[in-house]
Design a protein around this motif. Structure first.
Motif, PDB file in Angstrom:
ATOM      1  N   PHE A  84       0.749  -1.174   0.061  1.00 42.15           N
ATOM      2  CA  PHE A  84      -0.036  -0.039   0.107  1.00 42.15           C
ATOM      3  C   PHE A  84       0.849   1.281   0.145  1.00 42.15           C
ATOM      4  O   PHE A  84       0.581   2.225  -0.569  1.00 42.15           O
ATOM      5  CB  PHE A  84      -1.035  -0.040   1.208  1.00 42.15           C
ATOM      6  CG  PHE A  84      -2.163  -1.005   1.204  1.00 42.15           C
ATOM      7  CD1 PHE A  84      -2.357  -1.697  -0.059  1.00 42.15           C
ATOM      8  CD2 PHE A  84      -2.724  -1.113   2.172  1.00 42.15           C
ATOM      9  CE1 PHE A  84      -3.726  -2.274  -0.157  1.00 42.15           C
ATOM     10  CE2 PHE A  84      -4.056  -1.805   2.038  1.00 42.15           C
ATOM     11  CZ  PHE A  84      -4.556  -2.226   0.846  1.00 42.15           C
ATOM     12  N   ALA A  85       1.935   1.174   0.934  1.00 45.88           N
ATOM     13  CA  ALA A  85       2.770   2.344   0.750  1.00 45.88           C
ATOM     14  C   ALA A  85       3.583   2.696  -0.451  1.00 45.88           C
ATOM     15  O   ALA A  85       3.748   3.810  -0.919  1.00 45.88           O
ATOM     16  CB  ALA A  85       4.007   2.274   1.949  1.00 45.88           C
ATOM     17  N   LEU A  86       3.918   1.694  -1.286  1.00 44.25           N
ATOM     18  CA  LEU A  86       4.532   1.724  -2.366  1.00 44.25           C
ATOM     19  C   LEU A  86       3.576   2.402  -3.461  1.00 44.25           C
ATOM     20  O   LEU A  86       3.808   3.384  -4.168  1.00 44.25           O
ATOM     21  CB  LEU A  86       4.944   0.289  -3.224  1.00 44.25           C
ATOM     22  CG  LEU A  86       6.373  -0.217  -2.518  1.00 44.25           C
ATOM     23  CD1 LEU A  86       6.354  -1.639  -2.865  1.00 44.25           C
ATOM     24  CD2 LEU A  86       7.332   0.644  -3.097  1.00 44.25           C
ATOM     25  N   VAL A  87       2.258   1.888  -3.540  1.00 45.89           N
ATOM     26  CA  VAL A  87       1.132   2.499  -4.427  1.00 45.89           C
ATOM     27  C   VAL A  87       0.910   3.820  -3.883  1.00 45.89           C
ATOM     28  O   VAL A  87       0.853   4.940  -4.748  1.00 45.89           O
ATOM     29  CB  VAL A  87      -0.076   1.561  -4.125  1.00 45.89           C
ATOM     30  CG1 VAL A  87      -1.350   2.408  -5.111  1.00 45.89           C
ATOM     31  CG2 VAL A  87      -0.002   0.252  -4.625  1.00 45.89           C
ATOM     32  N   PHE A  88       0.934   4.249  -2.600  1.00 44.04           N
ATOM     33  CA  PHE A  88       0.574   5.510  -2.299  1.00 44.04           C
ATOM     34  C   PHE A  88       1.863   6.575  -2.739  1.00 44.04           C
ATOM     35  O   PHE A  88       1.449   7.477  -3.146  1.00 44.04           O
ATOM     36  CB  PHE A  88       0.571   5.616  -0.661  1.00 44.04           C
ATOM     37  CG  PHE A  88       0.520   7.168   0.095  1.00 44.04           C
ATOM     38  CD1 PHE A  88      -0.628   7.702  -0.367  1.00 44.04           C
ATOM     39  CD2 PHE A  88       1.675   7.581   0.770  1.00 44.04           C
ATOM     40  CE1 PHE A  88      -0.718   8.986   0.369  1.00 44.04           C
ATOM     41  CE2 PHE A  88       1.379   8.900   1.282  1.00 44.04           C
ATOM     42  CZ  PHE A  88       0.469   9.525   1.051  1.00 44.04           C
ATOM     43  N   LEU A  89       3.090   6.126  -2.432  1.00 40.35           N
ATOM     44  CA  LEU A  89       4.204   6.801  -2.986  1.00 40.35           C
ATOM     45  C   LEU A  89       4.378   7.286  -4.492  1.00 40.35           C
ATOM     46  O   LEU A  89       4.461   8.222  -5.085  1.00 40.35           O
ATOM     47  CB  LEU A  89       5.367   6.215  -2.818  1.00 40.35           C
ATOM     48  CG  LEU A  89       5.871   6.619  -1.329  1.00 40.35           C
ATOM     49  CD1 LEU A  89       7.166   5.713  -0.894  1.00 40.35           C
ATOM     50  CD2 LEU A  89       5.924   7.871  -0.772  1.00 40.35           C
ATOM     51  N   LEU A 106      -4.545  10.160   4.514  1.00 40.02           N
ATOM     52  CA  LEU A 106      -6.071   9.842   4.893  1.00 40.02           C
ATOM     53  C   LEU A 106      -6.992   9.263   3.934  1.00 40.02           C
ATOM     54  O   LEU A 106      -7.349   8.263   4.121  1.00 40.02           O
ATOM     55  CB  LEU A 106      -6.639  10.983   5.748  1.00 40.02           C
ATOM     56  CG  LEU A 106      -7.678  10.581   6.359  1.00 40.02           C
ATOM     57  CD1 LEU A 106      -7.759   9.567   7.470  1.00 40.02           C
ATOM     58  CD2 LEU A 106      -8.388  12.003   7.053  1.00 40.02           C
ATOM     59  N   GLY A 107      -6.926  10.044   2.735  1.00 46.02           N
ATOM     60  CA  GLY A 107      -7.545   9.539   1.858  1.00 46.02           C
ATOM     61  C   GLY A 107      -7.265   8.048   1.073  1.00 46.02           C
ATOM     62  O   GLY A 107      -8.358   7.399   0.851  1.00 46.02           O
ATOM     63  N   PHE A 108      -6.003   8.065   0.986  1.00 49.49           N
ATOM     64  CA  PHE A 108      -5.362   6.951   0.321  1.00 49.49           C
ATOM     65  C   PHE A 108      -5.911   5.547   1.536  1.00 49.49           C
ATOM     66  O   PHE A 108      -6.201   4.544   1.032  1.00 49.49           O
ATOM     67  CB  PHE A 108      -4.154   6.754   0.191  1.00 49.49           C
ATOM     68  CG  PHE A 108      -3.553   5.636  -0.361  1.00 49.49           C
ATOM     69  CD1 PHE A 108      -3.595   5.196  -1.583  1.00 49.49           C
ATOM     70  CD2 PHE A 108      -2.736   4.610   0.352  1.00 49.49           C
ATOM     71  CE1 PHE A 108      -3.206   4.161  -2.171  1.00 49.49           C
ATOM     72  CE2 PHE A 108      -2.393   3.596  -0.234  1.00 49.49           C
ATOM     73  CZ  PHE A 108      -2.504   3.305  -1.480  1.00 49.49           C
ATOM     74  N   GLY A 109      -5.505   6.061   2.668  1.00 48.81           N
ATOM     75  CA  GLY A 109      -5.866   4.965   3.603  1.00 48.81           C
ATOM     76  C   GLY A 109      -7.468   4.351   3.519  1.00 48.81           C
ATOM     77  O   GLY A 109      -7.677   3.329   3.686  1.00 48.81           O
ATOM     78  N   VAL A 110      -8.378   5.560   3.455  1.00 47.19           N
ATOM     79  CA  VAL A 110      -9.655   5.150   3.372  1.00 47.19           C
ATOM     80  C   VAL A 110      -9.803   4.254   2.243  1.00 47.19           C
ATOM     81  O   VAL A 110     -10.688   3.414   2.462  1.00 47.19           O
ATOM     82  CB  VAL A 110     -10.403   6.377   3.413  1.00 47.19           C
ATOM     83  CG1 VAL A 110     -12.020   6.233   2.985  1.00 47.19           C
ATOM     84  CG2 VAL A 110     -10.561   7.066   4.942  1.00 47.19           C
ATOM     85  N   ALA A 111      -9.248   4.652   1.106  1.00 47.17           N
ATOM     86  CA  ALA A 111      -9.484   4.062  -0.125  1.00 47.17           C
ATOM     87  C   ALA A 111      -9.191   2.788  -0.188  1.00 47.17           C
ATOM     88  O   ALA A 111     -10.094   1.784  -0.937  1.00 47.17           O
ATOM     89  CB  ALA A 111      -9.116   4.803  -1.359  1.00 47.17           C
TER      90      ALA A 111
END
Length: 165
Positions: A84-89, A106-111
């Motif tokens: 998830f962190a890789l995708v986020f970055l 926060l938006g990414f975490g919720v998604a």
């Protein structure tokens, strides 16, 4: 970031830190409110069955155990946080690391709650978005809150590890 290895290391730091915060949150809920958290044994059991070709179960707790299921569940839990962190970055770019902003994290975490809602929960026999559980809306809100906590964890990890905060 100057190299792929630095980018991956950043994702490992973010993902492991955010997942650890999520686990602290689960521990706090269990301690303060006697609220059960996800059983990593069942996650590992499900993964073991997925690797053997069986994705969907009536109830994962009633499916046959697999070797090292608890260990498998915990390792996958943290690997998921790193992915998830890789995708986020990849989405926010490297500049975010040096000026973390809460809202994208926060938006990414919720998604990310879409993965358990649409894949893991149905696979474990809980239905889409926990529709087959005893209290679907409670389960949904808990999942949503947990994934929001993961997003906050990404933000806090960005501050601690990269922005000098």
């Amino acid at each position: 970031m100057k190299s792929i290895s630095e980018w991956v290391l950043a994702a490992v730091l973010l993902g492991v830190s955010a997942t650890a915060l999520l686990d602290c949150w689960a521990w706090l809920q269990r301690w303060a409110f006697n609220t059960p958290s996800m059983n990593m044994r069942y996650l590992g059991r499900w993964l073991g069955h997925v690797s053997a070709g069986r994705v969907f179960h009536r109830a994962i707790a009633q499916s046959s155990p697999v070797v090292a299921e608890l260990w498998l569940g915990w390792v996958f839990h943290y690997i998921t946080g790193v992915v998830f962190a890789l995708v986020f970055l990849g989405w926010v770019g490297n500049a975010w690391l040096f000026q973390p902003n809460l809202w994208p994290a926060l938006g990414f975490g919720v998604a990310t709650v879409l993965l358990p809602f649409l894949f893991m929960q149905p696979g474990m026999g809980q239905g889409i978005a926990a529709s087959r559980t005893a209290a679907p809306w409670t389960a949904r809100l808990k999942s949503l809150l947990n994934h929001a906590i993961f997003g906050v964890g990404l933000y806090l990890a960005g501050i601690v590890w990269f922005s000098g905060g």
